[in-house]
Design an enzyme around this catalytic site. Structure first.
Site, PDB file in Angstrom:
ATOM      1  N   ASN A   9       0.815  -1.235   0.000  1.00 30.93           N
ATOM      2  CA  ASN A   9       0.000   0.000   0.000  1.00 30.93           C
ATOM      3  C   ASN A   9       0.838   1.271   0.000  1.00 30.93           C
ATOM      4  O   ASN A   9       0.474   2.258  -0.631  1.00 30.93           O
ATOM      5  CB  ASN A   9      -1.004  -0.015   1.165  1.00 30.93           C
ATOM      6  CG  ASN A   9      -0.329  -0.033   2.511  1.00 30.93           C
ATOM      7  OD1 ASN A   9       0.705  -0.666   2.689  1.00 30.93           O
ATOM      8  ND2 ASN A   9      -0.903   0.665   3.462  1.00 30.93           N
ATOM      9  N   GLU A  39       3.508  -5.389  12.446  1.00 33.97           N
ATOM     10  CA  GLU A  39       2.602  -4.240  12.267  1.00 33.97           C
ATOM     11  C   GLU A  39       1.475  -4.716  11.361  1.00 33.97           C
ATOM     12  O   GLU A  39       1.694  -4.951  10.175  1.00 33.97           O
ATOM     13  CB  GLU A  39       3.357  -3.068  11.626  1.00 33.97           C
ATOM     14  CG  GLU A  39       4.508  -2.551  12.451  1.00 33.97           C
ATOM     15  CD  GLU A  39       4.088  -1.960  13.779  1.00 33.97           C
ATOM     16  OE1 GLU A  39       2.925  -1.516  13.902  1.00 33.97           O
ATOM     17  OE2 GLU A  39       4.909  -1.954  14.710  1.00 33.97           O
ATOM     18  N   CYS A  79      -3.291   1.548   6.450  1.00 30.50           N
ATOM     19  CA  CYS A  79      -3.692   0.821   7.659  1.00 30.50           C
ATOM     20  C   CYS A  79      -4.305   1.765   8.692  1.00 30.50           C
ATOM     21  O   CYS A  79      -5.065   1.328   9.552  1.00 30.50           O
ATOM     22  CB  CYS A  79      -2.490   0.100   8.254  1.00 30.50           C
ATOM     23  SG  CYS A  79      -1.091   1.199   8.546  1.00 30.50           S
ATOM     24  N   GLU A 116       7.371   0.346  16.283  1.00 29.70           N
ATOM     25  CA  GLU A 116       8.393   0.869  15.398  1.00 29.70           C
ATOM     26  C   GLU A 116       8.573   2.348  15.714  1.00 29.70           C
ATOM     27  O   GLU A 116       7.897   2.894  16.573  1.00 29.70           O
ATOM     28  CB  GLU A 116       7.969   0.674  13.945  1.00 29.70           C
ATOM     29  CG  GLU A 116       7.809  -0.789  13.566  1.00 29.70           C
ATOM     30  CD  GLU A 116       7.548  -0.991  12.091  1.00 29.70           C
ATOM     31  OE1 GLU A 116       6.927  -0.103  11.474  1.00 29.70           O
ATOM     32  OE2 GLU A 116       7.969  -2.038  11.564  1.00 29.70           O
TER      33      GLU A 116
HETATM   34  P1  NDP Z   1      -0.063  -9.375   3.303  1.00 26.65           P
HETATM   35  O1  NDP Z   1      -0.055  -9.822   4.704  1.00 26.65           O
HETATM   36  O2  NDP Z   1      -0.798 -10.170   2.302  1.00 26.65           O
HETATM   37  O3  NDP Z   1       1.430  -9.267   2.741  1.00 26.65           O
HETATM   38  C1  NDP Z   1       2.431  -8.485   3.343  1.00 26.65           C
HETATM   39  C2  NDP Z   1       3.784  -9.017   2.921  1.00 26.65           C
HETATM   40  O4  NDP Z   1       3.957 -10.323   3.466  1.00 26.65           O
HETATM   41  C3  NDP Z   1       3.945  -9.173   1.425  1.00 26.65           C
HETATM   42  O5  NDP Z   1       5.273  -8.861   1.065  1.00 26.65           O
HETATM   43  C4  NDP Z   1       3.627 -10.641   1.232  1.00 26.65           C
HETATM   44  O6  NDP Z   1       4.161 -11.172   0.048  1.00 26.65           O
HETATM   45  C5  NDP Z   1       4.276 -11.248   2.448  1.00 26.65           C
HETATM   46  N1  NDP Z   1       3.765 -12.552   2.838  1.00 26.65           N
HETATM   47  C6  NDP Z   1       2.575 -13.127   2.525  1.00 26.65           C
HETATM   48  N2  NDP Z   1       2.484 -14.346   3.099  1.00 26.65           N
HETATM   49  C7  NDP Z   1       3.629 -14.548   3.788  1.00 26.65           C
HETATM   50  C8  NDP Z   1       4.135 -15.621   4.589  1.00 26.65           C
HETATM   51  N3  NDP Z   1       3.418 -16.733   4.815  1.00 26.65           N
HETATM   52  N4  NDP Z   1       5.355 -15.489   5.141  1.00 26.65           N
HETATM   53  C9  NDP Z   1       6.078 -14.377   4.956  1.00 26.65           C
HETATM   54  N5  NDP Z   1       5.667 -13.331   4.191  1.00 26.65           N
HETATM   55  C10 NDP Z   1       4.450 -13.414   3.629  1.00 26.65           C
HETATM   56  O7  NDP Z   1      -0.555  -7.867   3.334  1.00 26.65           O
HETATM   57  P2  NDP Z   1      -0.849  -6.917   2.108  1.00 26.65           P
HETATM   58  O8  NDP Z   1       0.381  -6.801   1.268  1.00 26.65           O
HETATM   59  O9  NDP Z   1      -2.129  -7.330   1.472  1.00 26.65           O
HETATM   60  O10 NDP Z   1      -1.026  -5.516   2.868  1.00 26.65           O
HETATM   61  C11 NDP Z   1      -2.216  -5.076   3.399  1.00 26.65           C
HETATM   62  C12 NDP Z   1      -2.257  -5.311   4.893  1.00 26.65           C
HETATM   63  O11 NDP Z   1      -1.163  -4.642   5.515  1.00 26.65           O
HETATM   64  C13 NDP Z   1      -3.497  -4.728   5.540  1.00 26.65           C
HETATM   65  O12 NDP Z   1      -4.013  -5.634   6.472  1.00 26.65           O
HETATM   66  C14 NDP Z   1      -2.981  -3.497   6.264  1.00 26.65           C
HETATM   67  O13 NDP Z   1      -3.759  -3.108   7.357  1.00 26.65           O
HETATM   68  C15 NDP Z   1      -1.628  -3.939   6.670  1.00 26.65           C
HETATM   69  N6  NDP Z   1      -0.772  -2.802   6.937  1.00 26.65           N
HETATM   70  C16 NDP Z   1      -0.424  -2.525   8.242  1.00 26.65           C
HETATM   71  C17 NDP Z   1       0.339  -1.416   8.546  1.00 26.65           C
HETATM   72  C18 NDP Z   1       0.759  -1.116   9.956  1.00 26.65           C
HETATM   73  O14 NDP Z   1       1.680  -0.306  10.142  1.00 26.65           O
HETATM   74  N7  NDP Z   1       0.160  -1.719  10.975  1.00 26.65           N
HETATM   75  C19 NDP Z   1       0.768  -0.481   7.495  1.00 26.65           C
HETATM   76  C20 NDP Z   1       0.346  -0.869   6.179  1.00 26.65           C
HETATM   77  C21 NDP Z   1      -0.388  -1.986   5.926  1.00 26.65           C
HETATM   78  P3  NDP Z   1       3.363 -11.114  -1.358  1.00 26.65           P
HETATM   79  O15 NDP Z   1       2.220 -10.174  -1.194  1.00 26.65           O
HETATM   80  O16 NDP Z   1       4.388 -10.631  -2.263  1.00 26.65           O
HETATM   81  O17 NDP Z   1       2.914 -12.502  -1.626  1.00 26.65           O
END
Ligand code: NDP
Length: 484
Positions: A150, A248, A282, A462
């Site tokens: 995002n 996070e 988020c 963080e």
């Molecule tokens: P995901 O959890 O789908 O993915 C995040 C990252 O984790 C990606 O790089 C993804 O790879 C990777 N990933 C997926 N599965 C695994 C696994 N089993 N082991 C290790 N890594 C893995 O989130 P999104 O990318 O869809 O992001 C949206 C989410 O992030 C929302 O829930 C949002 O709220 C949260 N978010 C939280 C923030 C915070 O500061 N609390 C800030 C911004 C977002 P790939 O996608 O390449 O497969």
């Protein structure tokens, strides 16, 4: 065609498997590049490179490390315009947002933590006349960073910068959906003289690369930002390795508007906090809780404001709402809105794919900003993260009810409170279960303050010293003041 290669040992390298994934442009729905599809072999190469670089990076000391990270910040800043364009194309976000928020914040992250490297963190405690305790904060070693799509470069650098500043070498995985600015960051790190292997970027899916990182015994810590379900999987996989974890995760943030609020400011900001980046932040306030006395004004203003937002080509300077990141994600958002209707919600505006778009964007993943009313606070729509341009509005009658509603989800990332009564603001802010509560504002960020969530929104903090602590191990040396 854009090609996103790994950065391993200071080199741009092809995937070990020779497999590639497509890079899609959300605004057009067309592939515009190829992405290295990494796997455990690539992660192993990156770990070897990071281990080789570790003594070199450590020996450089804080001053030289800080200078190196500042040079990387300079390089990112010098390319601000082209990086903003890359981010807009890759993610679908309006270019004006990428130019004013994403890339400047990436520069700020790098500069902030470069300076943080220079702070002496050694602590000393005298135990009467018995002993002197010296607490050192040593780098952990090779650490892993996994980030979402995002805010691609913004969140990537938010993790990489403190990891490097603390003296670690890094394996970083961006989201496979938005790999392009991360790739350029890898190239820039080599161009600005960062020793090879200090920053390694491995592309690919979470299943192939992310899981290999989490399972790798020589990656000693993982800083992850992403969804709550993914965070739970990572927690379980990391536990047997006793790996340090910072998580996070998602949010379902309440935005509470009292009847004594400065409504003009509250509503103008609420429009942004509902729909900025197509609601894919988020910290977006996806649940507006409005005092019943101001409910009609809040609903009217939000519906009118949402309808006025200019949806269009993300590369158009005038665009305020770009495309959602993927067709899967748009389908998910549409399914959530359909469920809201099934739950009895009234879709007051939006609720459909946007169609009035330039020809180039005819197949893009656009969705109209959507306002929903009439749902109980415990409806699925009010409990689960949608992460799109969808906001609900729910009335409350008094302060206690507002707080109960705010705390009614499993999440606890952030909240906003709008009131001109400073005593009430303080009371409410203290009782809300969230890592950050904004009073009469939203998304004001000071990089020194702790940032993170409680409940299912995450573990750890963080930002500022919290990040520097996460990326170091404390060691206490206790020396007796006199022998015996
Ligand atoms: P995901 O959890 O789908 O993915 C995040 C990252 O984790 C990606 O790089 C993804 O790879 C990777 N990933 C997926 N599965 C695994 C696994 N089993 N082991 C290790 N890594 C893995 O989130 P999104 O990318 O869809 O992001 C949206 C989410 O992030 C929302 O829930 C949002 O709220 C949260 N978010 C939280 C923030 C915070 O500061 N609390 C800030 C911004 C977002 P790939 O996608 O390449 O497969």
């Amino acid at each position: 065609m854009t090609r996103a290669l790994h950065t391993i040992g200071g080199q741009q390298v092809d995937p070990a498997s020779s497999a590639w994934l497509e890079i899609m442009e959300p605004a057009t729905g067309a592939a515009y590049g190829m992405l290295a599809s990494g796997n455990a072999t690539d992660v192993e190469s990156a770990v070897n490179a990071a281990e080789t670089a570790l003594p070199i990076w450590t020996a450089m000391g804080p001053g030289e490390r800080a200078a190196c990270i500042h040079r990387l910040a300079d390089a990112v800043e010098a390319e601000l315009e082209s990086l903003a364009r890359m981010e807009s194309i890759d993610n679908g976000k309006p270019i004006a947002l990428a130019r004013t928020m994403d890339i400047p914040r990436a520069v700020a992250n790098l500069r902030f933590f470069a300076d943080a490297a220079l702070t002496d963190r050694q602590e000393e405690y005298t135990t009467g006349d018995v002993a002197m305790n010296t607490v050192l904060r040593d780098p952990i070693g090779v650490v892993g960073v996994i980030s979402p799509w995002n805010l691609p470069l913004y969140l990537f650098t938010w993790k990489i910068a403190p990891a490097l500043a603390a003296g670690n070498t890094v394996i970083a995985k961006p989201s496979e959906l938005t790999p392009v600015t991360a790739t350029r960051l890898g190239e820039l790190s080599a161009e600005c003289g960062m020793p090879p292997g200090v920053l390694n970027i491995v592309h690919g899916t979470g299943a192939a690369v992310g899981e290999a990182m989490v399972a790798h015994p020589r990656i000693k810590a993982i800083s992850f930002t992403g969804g709550t379900a993914t965070g739970a999987r990572i927690s379980a996989a990391a536990a047997p390795h006793f790996k340090k974890l910072s998580l996070e995760l998602g949010g379902k943030n309440p935005n509470i508007i009292f009847d004594d609020a400065d409504l003009d400011t509250a509503l103008e900001t609420s429009l942004r906090s509902s729909f900025a980046n197509q609601g894919q932040i988020c910290l977006c306030g996806s649940r507006i809780l409005a005092h019943r006395a101001v409910l009609p004004q809040v609903v009217d203003a939000m519906v009118h404001g949402a309808q006025q937002l200019r949806i269009g080509d993300p590369l158009d300077e005038q665009t305020q709402q770009g495309a959602l990141v993927s067709s899967d994600h748009r389908d998910k958002v549409a399914a959530c809105v359909a469920r809201a209707s099934d739950e009895g919600g009234q879709v007051r505006c939006g609720g459909r794919h946007a169609t009035d778009l330039p020809e180039r964007c005819a197949n893009g993943y656009f969705y109209e900003p959507t306002v929903i009313t009439g749902l109980p606070i415990d409806a699925h729509t009010n409990m689960e993260e949608i992460f799109g341009p969808v906001v609900t509005i729910t009335p409350f009658d008094d302060e206690d009810q507002a707080i109960a509603m705010a705390n009614a989800t499993d999440y606890g990332l952030s909240a906003s409170v709008w009131t001109t009564d400073t005593d009430r603001a303080a009371r409410v802010a203290r009782r809300i279960e969230a890592g950050t509560v904004w009073v009469n504002c939203w998304l004001l960020r000071d990089l020194r303050v702790p940032f993170g969530g409680i409940k299912n929104s995450g573990v750890g903090r963080e930002g500022g010293e919290e990040a520097m602590r996460f990326f170091t191990e404390a060691k206490t040396i206790c020396t007796a003041r006199s022998s015996g």
